[in-house]
Design a protein around this motif. Structure first.
Motif, PDB file in Angstrom:
ATOM      1  N   LYS A 115       0.923  -1.239  -0.079  1.00 36.92           N
ATOM      2  CA  LYS A 115      -0.029   0.111   0.052  1.00 36.92           C
ATOM      3  C   LYS A 115       0.720   1.324   0.157  1.00 36.92           C
ATOM      4  O   LYS A 115       0.651   2.185   0.781  1.00 36.92           O
ATOM      5  CB  LYS A 115      -0.852   0.075   1.257  1.00 36.92           C
ATOM      6  N   LYS A 116       2.033   1.257  -0.958  1.00 44.45           N
ATOM      7  CA  LYS A 116       2.601   2.601  -0.916  1.00 44.45           C
ATOM      8  C   LYS A 116       2.442   3.171  -2.492  1.00 44.45           C
ATOM      9  O   LYS A 116       2.466   2.191  -3.159  1.00 44.45           O
ATOM     10  CB  LYS A 116       4.201   2.187  -0.500  1.00 44.45           C
ATOM     11  N   LEU A 117       2.297   4.422  -2.344  1.00 37.36           N
ATOM     12  CA  LEU A 117       1.606   5.094  -3.611  1.00 37.36           C
ATOM     13  C   LEU A 117       3.186   5.483  -4.354  1.00 37.36           C
ATOM     14  O   LEU A 117       3.743   6.563  -3.710  1.00 37.36           O
ATOM     15  CB  LEU A 117       0.877   6.073  -3.391  1.00 37.36           C
ATOM     16  N   ALA A 151       0.770  -4.324  -8.151  1.00 37.66           N
ATOM     17  CA  ALA A 151      -0.136  -5.017  -7.378  1.00 37.66           C
ATOM     18  C   ALA A 151       0.618  -6.338  -6.710  1.00 37.66           C
ATOM     19  O   ALA A 151       0.240  -6.746  -5.571  1.00 37.66           O
ATOM     20  CB  ALA A 151      -1.191  -5.154  -8.233  1.00 37.66           C
ATOM     21  N   GLU A 152       1.361  -6.920  -7.577  1.00 41.55           N
ATOM     22  CA  GLU A 152       2.122  -8.166  -7.192  1.00 41.55           C
ATOM     23  C   GLU A 152       3.416  -7.955  -6.367  1.00 41.55           C
ATOM     24  O   GLU A 152       4.005  -8.850  -6.037  1.00 41.55           O
ATOM     25  CB  GLU A 152       2.377  -9.008  -8.098  1.00 41.55           C
ATOM     26  N   SER A 153       3.834  -6.696  -6.419  1.00 43.42           N
ATOM     27  CA  SER A 153       5.334  -6.728  -5.625  1.00 43.42           C
ATOM     28  C   SER A 153       5.171  -5.753  -4.615  1.00 43.42           C
ATOM     29  O   SER A 153       4.272  -4.697  -4.456  1.00 43.42           O
ATOM     30  CB  SER A 153       6.145  -5.885  -6.638  1.00 43.42           C
ATOM     31  N   ASP A 154       5.827  -5.986  -3.339  1.00 44.30           N
ATOM     32  CA  ASP A 154       5.990  -5.165  -2.286  1.00 44.30           C
ATOM     33  C   ASP A 154       6.894  -3.936  -2.833  1.00 44.30           C
ATOM     34  O   ASP A 154       7.652  -3.878  -3.621  1.00 44.30           O
ATOM     35  CB  ASP A 154       6.606  -5.814  -0.955  1.00 44.30           C
ATOM     36  N   PHE A 155       6.893  -2.727  -1.913  1.00 47.57           N
ATOM     37  CA  PHE A 155       7.438  -1.657  -2.354  1.00 47.57           C
ATOM     38  C   PHE A 155       9.125  -1.840  -2.512  1.00 47.57           C
ATOM     39  O   PHE A 155       9.583  -1.291  -3.587  1.00 47.57           O
ATOM     40  CB  PHE A 155       7.335  -0.569  -1.237  1.00 47.57           C
TER      41      PHE A 155
END
Length: 197
Positions: A115-117, A151-155
């Motif tokens: 959830k990082k933009l 959507a499938e990767s962390d930050f």
């Protein structure tokens, strides 16, 4: 009348300050990128440091990529950072643009799995001049590819793929089926905020 001199010695400006070594996040190997000076460690938090990717990974062929890190934690004389963005130098970008070809710019906000933009700017360079409908189709394909990958990767993974050029290669594979493309480059990224859940 002359002012009376202050009793007791106050530390002079520079002497009261302390040097801190600044390190990049674990994702980039916790490399030291320089020093910063401050009288109070609290004042260090929030300070933004810049370094080229060449300095960070010790590969000077990547010196055209400027990285931005924000200090978020100070322990002892070490300051630790988080990635807040990157940008490709203007002269490098200018050298890629050729005559009688289209340059398609796409700015797209993506949200990582944690959830990082991140606002990402993608530049797509064609082999010949593209029509408006083709430009629109390429932009749409880029936006879809970015959103799916984010959507499938962390930050941390997302940032590594953007900066290393892996994501640009993946986008290239997608858009070359729509129109003959010479190059895809992610020229800029900026951490906006933690996205609302």
């Amino acid at each position: 009348m002359a002012k009376k001199k202050q009793v007791g010695r106050r530390l002079e400006g520079w002497k009261a300050k302390k040097w801190y070594r600044v390190y990049v996040p674990d994702a980039f190997g916790k490399t030291e990128i320089g020093d910063a000076i401050s009288a109070d460690p609290e004042n260090m938090v929030g300070r933004v440091m810049t370094a080229t990717l060449g300095e960070v990974v010790q590969d000077y062929s990547k010196s055209h990529i400027k990285m931005r890190f924000k200090i978020n934690n100070v322990a002892g004389d070490a300051a630790y950072t988080e990635f807040v963005g990157h940008e490709v130098t203007r002269d490098y970008l200018r050298s890629m643009v050729k005559r009688r070809a289209s340059r398609i710019d796409t700015i797209h906000p993506v949200v990582s799995k944690d959830k990082k933009l991140l606002r990402v700017t993608v530049v797509c360079l064609t082999l010949s001049r593209a029509e408006q409908s083709q430009v629109h189709a390429v932009r749409q394909a880029i936006s879809q590819a970015l959103a799916a990958k984010a959507a499938e990767s962390d930050f941390e993974t997302l940032v590594k793929e953007i900066v290393s050029g892996d994501m640009a290669r993946d986008i290239f594979k997608v858009v070359k089926t729509i129109y003959p493309i010479r190059r895809v480059e992610i020229t800029k990224s900026k951490l906006e905020q933690v996205a609302a859940v």
